[in-house]
Design an enzyme around this catalytic site. Structure first.
Site, PDB file in Angstrom:
ATOM      1  N   ASN A   8       0.874  -1.185   0.000  1.00  0.00           N
ATOM      2  CA  ASN A   8       0.000   0.000   0.000  1.00  0.00           C
ATOM      3  C   ASN A   8       0.906   1.230   0.000  1.00  0.00           C
ATOM      4  OD1 ASN A   8      -1.844   2.008   0.441  1.00  0.00           O
ATOM      5  ND2 ASN A   8      -2.276   1.448   2.577  1.00  0.00           N
ATOM      6  N   TRP A   9       1.017   1.849  -1.159  1.00  0.00           N
ATOM      7  CA  TRP A   9       1.956   2.976  -1.288  1.00  0.00           C
ATOM      8  C   TRP A   9       1.404   4.267  -0.693  1.00  0.00           C
ATOM      9  CZ3 TRP A   9       4.094   2.476  -7.032  1.00  0.00           C
ATOM     10  CH2 TRP A   9       4.879   1.324  -7.118  1.00  0.00           C
ATOM     11  N   LYS A  10       0.137   4.274  -0.346  1.00  0.00           N
ATOM     12  CA  LYS A  10      -0.501   5.487   0.215  1.00  0.00           C
ATOM     13  C   LYS A  10      -0.221   6.690  -0.702  1.00  0.00           C
ATOM     14  CE  LYS A  10       0.111   3.419   4.714  1.00  0.00           C
ATOM     15  NZ  LYS A  10       0.031   3.586   6.150  1.00  0.00           N
ATOM     16  N   HIS A  99      -9.454   1.112   4.512  1.00  0.00           N
ATOM     17  CA  HIS A  99      -8.200   1.302   5.253  1.00  0.00           C
ATOM     18  C   HIS A  99      -8.458   2.258   6.425  1.00  0.00           C
ATOM     19  CE1 HIS A  99      -4.126   2.483   6.251  1.00  0.00           C
ATOM     20  NE2 HIS A  99      -3.739   1.369   5.646  1.00  0.00           N
ATOM     21  N   GLU A 101      -6.897   4.661   7.535  1.00  0.00           N
ATOM     22  CA  GLU A 101      -6.682   6.085   7.241  1.00  0.00           C
ATOM     23  C   GLU A 101      -7.876   6.669   6.507  1.00  0.00           C
ATOM     24  OE1 GLU A 101      -2.877   5.497   5.444  1.00  0.00           O
ATOM     25  OE2 GLU A 101      -2.057   4.959   7.406  1.00  0.00           O
ATOM     26  N   GLU A 176      -5.579  -5.193  10.267  1.00  0.00           N
ATOM     27  CA  GLU A 176      -4.556  -4.183  10.545  1.00  0.00           C
ATOM     28  C   GLU A 176      -4.903  -3.427  11.825  1.00  0.00           C
ATOM     29  OE1 GLU A 176      -2.390  -2.932   6.728  1.00  0.00           O
ATOM     30  OE2 GLU A 176      -4.176  -1.712   6.858  1.00  0.00           O
ATOM     31  N   GLY A 182       2.373   1.849  10.926  1.00  0.00           N
ATOM     32  CA  GLY A 182       3.401   2.891  10.867  1.00  0.00           C
ATOM     33  C   GLY A 182       4.055   3.221  12.202  1.00  0.00           C
ATOM     34  N   SER A 220       3.202  -2.468  10.444  1.00  0.00           N
ATOM     35  CA  SER A 220       4.643  -2.507  10.749  1.00  0.00           C
ATOM     36  C   SER A 220       5.307  -3.836  10.385  1.00  0.00           C
ATOM     37  CB  SER A 220       4.889  -2.171  12.229  1.00  0.00           C
ATOM     38  OG  SER A 220       4.496  -0.838  12.490  1.00  0.00           O
TER      39      SER A 220
HETATM   40  C1  PEP Z   1      -0.807   0.064   6.060  1.00  0.00           C
HETATM   41  O1  PEP Z   1      -0.976   1.267   6.132  1.00  0.00           O
HETATM   42  O2  PEP Z   1      -1.599  -0.636   5.442  1.00  0.00           O
HETATM   43  C2  PEP Z   1       0.352  -0.500   6.748  1.00  0.00           C
HETATM   44  C3  PEP Z   1       0.337  -1.755   7.045  1.00  0.00           C
HETATM   45  O3  PEP Z   1       1.371   0.380   7.033  1.00  0.00           O
HETATM   46  P1  PEP Z   1       2.794   0.012   7.716  1.00  0.00           P
HETATM   47  O4  PEP Z   1       3.273  -1.264   7.104  1.00  0.00           O
HETATM   48  O5  PEP Z   1       3.667   1.184   7.382  1.00  0.00           O
HETATM   49  O6  PEP Z   1       2.535  -0.138   9.181  1.00  0.00           O
END
Ligand code: PEP
Length: 264
Positions: A8-10, A99, A101, A176, A182, A220
Site C-alpha cells: 500500500n503505497w498510500k 483502510h 486512514e 490491521e 506505521g 509494521s
Molecule cells: C498500512 O498502512 O496498510 C500499513 C500496514 O502500514 P505500515 O506497514 O507502514 O505499518
C-alpha cells in the site's frame, strides 16, 4: 499454498520518476521462483495508477487502487472521485477498501463501505477489505467485537450478491490493528493467529464460500518480523505500508512468505 504480499503505497512516492524507479527495481530484483507461492501486488495512488498498471501488465505483479467512489460505480458529477469502472479501465483489477486512514480522515462508515464494495464487485474488481481496532479498543479487549462490527460490511454485501462464489476469489481481508500501522509496534504472532482464526470463522458463518478467504496481517511488517508472521498457518500474507516503498524490503517480506507457504 499461495500467499499474498501487497504494498500500500498510500500518498507515495512524490514523482512519476520515483514510481518508475521503484517498479524497475522490483522487476529487476524479483526472483522467478517467487510467483507460484507468493502473489505480489502494489497499490499506487490514483495519479500513478494507470501508468503502474500499464508497466505491470503481463508481469507477475498485480496492481490495485487504494479506494473507489461510493457514489457511482461508473460516471457522474462527483468531483475528485474515481469510480470502480475507471479503476478497472486502467488495467488495475483490485482495490483496497476501508483502510483505517480512510475511516479516520474521510469518515468512511458501514454504509459507505457497503456502497464501495458493491460498486467494486459490480465492476469486477477484487477487494482487499481492511479491518482493525484502535489502541484504546485493544487495551479494553474489544478487538473481536470491533472486527465483528466492521466485518458486517461483508455480511451485507454477501446477502445481496446473486453469486456468492465470486467473492471467494475476489475478496481478501486485511487485519490491521490501527495502533500497529506505521508505529513499529506489532501484536504477537499468537494474538494475530487467534484473531485471524476468528475472522475466518466469522466469514465462513456468512457463507461457506467465504471460508477460504485469504486473511492478511498488516501493521509494521518488515523484513525482520515477516518470517514470524509467515510461520502462522492462518496468516495468508501481509499488507505492507512503509516497507513496500523500498524494493529490497518489500521483496524480502515476499520471500519470507514464499519460503514458508511454498512448502505447505
Ligand atoms: C498500512 O498502512 O496498510 C500499513 C500496514 O502500514 P505500515 O506497514 O507502514 O505499518
Amino acid at each position: 499454498m499461495q500467499s499474498w504480499v501487497i504494498g500500500n503505497w498510500k500518498q507515495n512516492p512524490a514523482t512519476q520518476h520515483a514510481v518508475n524507479t521503484l517498479i524497475d527495481e522490483l522487476q529487476e530484483a524479483m526472483s522467478a521462483s517467487l510467483a507460484p507461492s507468493c502473489q505480489l501486488m502494489v497499490a499506487p495512488s490514483f495519479i500513478h495508477l494507470a501508468a503502474v498498471a500499464a508497466q505491470l501488465n503481463e508481469t507477475d505483479i498485480l496492481c490495485g487502487a487504494q479506494d473507489v467512489s461510493a457514489h457511482s460505480a461508473s460516471t457522474g458529477a462527483y468531483t475528485g472521485d474515481v469510480s470502480a469502472a475507471q479503476v478497472q479501465d486502467t488495467g488495475a483489477h483490485w482495490t483496497i477498501l476501508g483502510h483505517s486512514e480512510r475511516r479516520q480522515y474521510h469518515h468512511e462508515d458501514h454504509d459507505t463501505l457497503v456502497q464501495k464494495m458493491n460498486h467494486a464487485l459490480h465492476q469486477g474488481l477484487g477487494v482487499i477489505f481492511c479491518i482493525g481496532e484502535s489502541q484504546q479498543q485493544y487495551d479494553a479487549k474489544e478487538t473481536l467485537d470491533v472486527l465483528d462490527t466492521q466485518l458486517k460490511v461483508i455480511a451485507e454485501v454477501t446477502q445481496n450478491l446473486d453469486d456468492t462464489t465470486v467473492l471467494s476469489e475476489k475478496l481478501i481481508v486485511a487485519y490491521e490493528p490501527v495502533w500497529a500501522i506505521g508505529t513499529g509496534k506489532v501484536p504477537t504472532v499468537v494474538e494475530v493467529s487467534d484473531t485471524h482464526a476468528h475472522i475466518k470463522q466469522t466469514l465462513a458463518s456468512y457463507h461457506h464460500a467465504l471460508g477460504s478467504t485469504a486473511v492478511l496481517y498488516g501493521g509494521s511488517v518488515n523484513a525482520d518480523n515477516a518470517p514470524d508472521f509467515a510461520a502462522s498457518d492462518v496468516v495468508d500474507g501481509a499488507l505492507v505500508g512503509g516497507a513496500s516503498l523500498k524494493a529490497a524490503s518489500f521483496l524480502a517480506i515476499a520471500e519470507a512468505f514464499a519460503a514458508t507457504k511454498g512448502n505447505k
